[in-house]
Design an enzyme around this catalytic site. Structure first.
Site, PDB file in Angstrom:
ATOM      1  CE1 TYR A 152      30.306  48.582  36.531  1.00 31.86           C
ATOM      2  CE2 TYR A 152      30.990  47.341  38.464  1.00 31.86           C
ATOM      3  CZ  TYR A 152      30.993  48.507  37.737  1.00 31.86           C
ATOM      4  OH  TYR A 152      31.679  49.597  38.199  1.00 31.86           O
TER       5      TYR A 152
HETATM    6  P1  NDP Z   1      28.134  57.888  37.943  1.00 35.73           P
HETATM    7  O1  NDP Z   1      26.915  57.110  37.568  1.00 35.73           O
HETATM    8  O2  NDP Z   1      28.124  58.742  39.157  1.00 35.73           O
HETATM    9  O3  NDP Z   1      28.580  58.799  36.700  1.00 35.73           O
HETATM   10  C1  NDP Z   1      28.653  58.195  35.440  1.00 35.73           C
HETATM   11  C2  NDP Z   1      29.253  59.165  34.455  1.00 35.73           C
HETATM   12  O4  NDP Z   1      29.415  58.478  33.212  1.00 35.73           O
HETATM   13  C3  NDP Z   1      28.386  60.365  34.169  1.00 35.73           C
HETATM   14  O5  NDP Z   1      29.225  61.474  33.932  1.00 35.73           O
HETATM   15  C4  NDP Z   1      27.652  59.969  32.896  1.00 35.73           C
HETATM   16  O6  NDP Z   1      27.248  61.081  32.095  1.00 35.73           O
HETATM   17  C5  NDP Z   1      28.737  59.203  32.194  1.00 35.73           C
HETATM   18  N1  NDP Z   1      28.248  58.269  31.193  1.00 35.73           N
HETATM   19  C6  NDP Z   1      27.366  57.245  31.343  1.00 35.73           C
HETATM   20  N2  NDP Z   1      27.159  56.635  30.157  1.00 35.73           N
HETATM   21  C7  NDP Z   1      27.915  57.295  29.251  1.00 35.73           C
HETATM   22  C8  NDP Z   1      28.119  57.163  27.862  1.00 35.73           C
HETATM   23  N3  NDP Z   1      27.500  56.220  27.159  1.00 35.73           N
HETATM   24  N4  NDP Z   1      28.960  58.030  27.254  1.00 35.73           N
HETATM   25  C9  NDP Z   1      29.588  59.005  27.951  1.00 35.73           C
HETATM   26  N5  NDP Z   1      29.439  59.172  29.267  1.00 35.73           N
HETATM   27  C10 NDP Z   1      28.609  58.332  29.901  1.00 35.73           C
HETATM   28  O7  NDP Z   1      29.311  56.779  38.015  1.00 35.73           O
HETATM   29  P2  NDP Z   1      30.633  56.707  38.959  1.00 35.73           P
HETATM   30  O8  NDP Z   1      31.258  58.037  39.049  1.00 35.73           O
HETATM   31  O9  NDP Z   1      30.301  55.969  40.175  1.00 35.73           O
HETATM   32  O10 NDP Z   1      31.545  55.731  38.090  1.00 35.73           O
HETATM   33  C11 NDP Z   1      32.638  56.163  37.307  1.00 35.73           C
HETATM   34  C12 NDP Z   1      33.448  54.944  36.892  1.00 35.73           C
HETATM   35  O11 NDP Z   1      33.955  54.294  38.066  1.00 35.73           O
HETATM   36  C13 NDP Z   1      32.631  53.885  36.145  1.00 35.73           C
HETATM   37  O12 NDP Z   1      33.416  53.324  35.114  1.00 35.73           O
HETATM   38  C14 NDP Z   1      32.340  52.855  37.213  1.00 35.73           C
HETATM   39  O13 NDP Z   1      32.125  51.581  36.677  1.00 35.73           O
HETATM   40  C15 NDP Z   1      33.606  52.933  38.046  1.00 35.73           C
HETATM   41  N6  NDP Z   1      33.448  52.439  39.407  1.00 35.73           N
HETATM   42  C16 NDP Z   1      32.579  53.032  40.290  1.00 35.73           C
HETATM   43  C17 NDP Z   1      32.450  52.552  41.580  1.00 35.73           C
HETATM   44  C18 NDP Z   1      31.508  53.156  42.579  1.00 35.73           C
HETATM   45  O14 NDP Z   1      31.311  52.541  43.659  1.00 35.73           O
HETATM   46  N7  NDP Z   1      30.909  54.306  42.338  1.00 35.73           N
HETATM   47  C19 NDP Z   1      33.243  51.393  42.033  1.00 35.73           C
HETATM   48  C20 NDP Z   1      34.103  50.860  41.038  1.00 35.73           C
HETATM   49  C21 NDP Z   1      34.198  51.373  39.785  1.00 35.73           C
HETATM   50  P3  NDP Z   1      25.816  61.814  32.325  1.00 35.73           P
HETATM   51  O15 NDP Z   1      25.937  62.564  33.634  1.00 35.73           O
HETATM   52  O16 NDP Z   1      25.684  62.731  31.170  1.00 35.73           O
HETATM   53  O17 NDP Z   1      24.782  60.746  32.400  1.00 35.73           O
END
Ligand code: NDP
Length: 244
Positions: A152
Site C-alpha cells: 500500500y
Molecule cells: P473508503 O474505503 O472509505 O472509500 C473509498 C472510495 O474509493 C469509495 O468512494 C470507493 O467507491 C472508491 N473506489 C474504490 N475503488 C475504486 C475504483 N477502482 N474506482 C473508482 N473508485 C473506487 O476510503 P477512504 O476515504 O479512507 O480513502 C480515500 C483515500 O485516502 C484513499 O486513496 C486512501 O488510500 C487515502 N488514505 C486514507 C486514510 C484513512 O485512514 N482512511 C489514510 C491515508 C490515506 P465505492 O463506494 O463505489 O466502492
C-alpha cells in the site's frame, strides 16, 4: 452553462472523497462524484450537495480502467464545458507482511492506487483548464513505515513522486499539482477489520490523540484548491495531527 469551476473527485461516494466533494461544493465548485460500485452512496452525496444549494453529478468509473476514466472526463466536459480540478482520491488498502502477500493483492493495489492515479493524472494533464489544480491522495505511512503496509505505502510513494514530476510538466499553464497524505482517518478503509483496541492505539499515535475526519482532510484539499493555496506546488502535505 454556469461559470462555476468544475472538479472531478474520484472515490467520492464515501469517506474522505465524500468529505472533499461536499466541501468543494460549498466552496462553489461543480463536483463530479466518481464511484466504483456504490451507486446509492454516490447519489446520496449528490443529493446532499444539491440540498445545500450546490451542483453535482455522480459518475461511475473504475479508475483502473483508462477507457472508463477517459469517458468520465468526456462526460464532465460535455456537461459543464471543461474541468478545472482533479482530486485523485479513489484508493484501496489491504495489509499483510510482505512475506505473506500474494500476487493478486499486489496487482489490485497497483491497479487502483497507482495505475488508477496515473490514468486520472494523464487525463487531467491533457484536459484541466489553465489555472487549475491536480491533487493526489497519498498516506502518512510513506513517512512512518508501519509493518504490513508495504505494498500500500509503495503504491502511494509512487503517486507522490509522479505528482511532483507532473507539477513540473505543467510549466506555463498555472496548474499546480500537490499531494495530500492523511494519517489514520475514520473511514471504512481505515476501520474495517481493526479491533477497537487497535483503532484506539493508532488514534493515539499523534499528539492530538484522535483520528482524523474526512472534514479535516477536505480542509487541506480546499486550501490547495483555493486562491490561498496557489503558491504551493509539487509538494506533499501530510495531514495527520503530528504523527510523523
Ligand atoms: P473508503 O474505503 O472509505 O472509500 C473509498 C472510495 O474509493 C469509495 O468512494 C470507493 O467507491 C472508491 N473506489 C474504490 N475503488 C475504486 C475504483 N477502482 N474506482 C473508482 N473508485 C473506487 O476510503 P477512504 O476515504 O479512507 O480513502 C480515500 C483515500 O485516502 C484513499 O486513496 C486512501 O488510500 C487515502 N488514505 C486514507 C486514510 C484513512 O485512514 N482512511 C489514510 C491515508 C490515506 P465505492 O463506494 O463505489 O466502492
Amino acid at each position: 452553462m454556469s461559470d462555476r469551476r468544475v472538479a472531478i473527485v474520484t472515490g467520492a461516494s464515501r469517506g474522505i472523497g465524500a468529505g472533499i466533494a461536499e466541501r468543494l461544493a460549498k466552496d462553489g465548485f461543480t463536483v463530479i462524484v466518481n464511484y466504483a460500485g456504490r451507486h446509492q452512496d454516490a447519489e446520496a452525496v449528490v443529493a446532499g450537495i444539491e440540498a445545500g444549494g450546490g451542483q453535482a453529478i455522480a459518475a461511475q468509473a473504475d479508475v483502473s480502467d483508462p477507457q472508463a476514466v477517459a469517458r468520465m472526463f468526456d462526460a464532465a466536459e460535455a456537461a459543464f464545458g471543461g474541468i478545472d480540478m482533479l482530486v485523485n482520491n479513489a484508493g484501496i488498502m489491504a495489509l499483510k507482511p510482505i512475506a505473506d502477500s500474494d500476487d493478486a493483492m499486489f496487482d489490485r493495489m497497483m491497479a487502483i492506487n497507482l495505475k488508477g492515479s496515473f490514468n486520472c493524472m494523464r487525463e487531467a494533464a491533457r484536459r484541466v483548464r489553465d489555472g487549475g489544480r491536480i491533487i493526489n491522495l497519498s498516506t502518512s505511512v510513506v513517512g512512518i513505515r508501519l509493518e504490513t503496509y508495504g505494498i500500500y505505502a509503495a503504491t502511494k510513494a509512487a503517486v507522490e513522486t509522479m505528482g511532483a514530476i507532473l507539477s513540473k510538466e505543467m510549466r506555463g499553464r498555472s496548474i499546480t499539482v500537490n499531494t495530500v497524505a492523511p494519517g489514520p482517518t475514520a473511514t471504512d478503509l481505515f476501520l474495517d477489520g481493526k479491533t477497537p483496541e487497535l483503532v484506539e492505539r493508532l488514534a493515539k499515535m499523534n499528539p492530538l490523540e484522535r483520528l482524523g475526519t474526512p472534514a479535516d482532510i477536505a480542509s487541506v484539499v480546499a486550501f490547495l484548491a483555493g486562491p490561498d493555496g496557489g503558491w504551493i506546488n509539487g509538494q506533499v502535505v501530510r495531514a495527520n495531527g503530528g504523527m510523523v
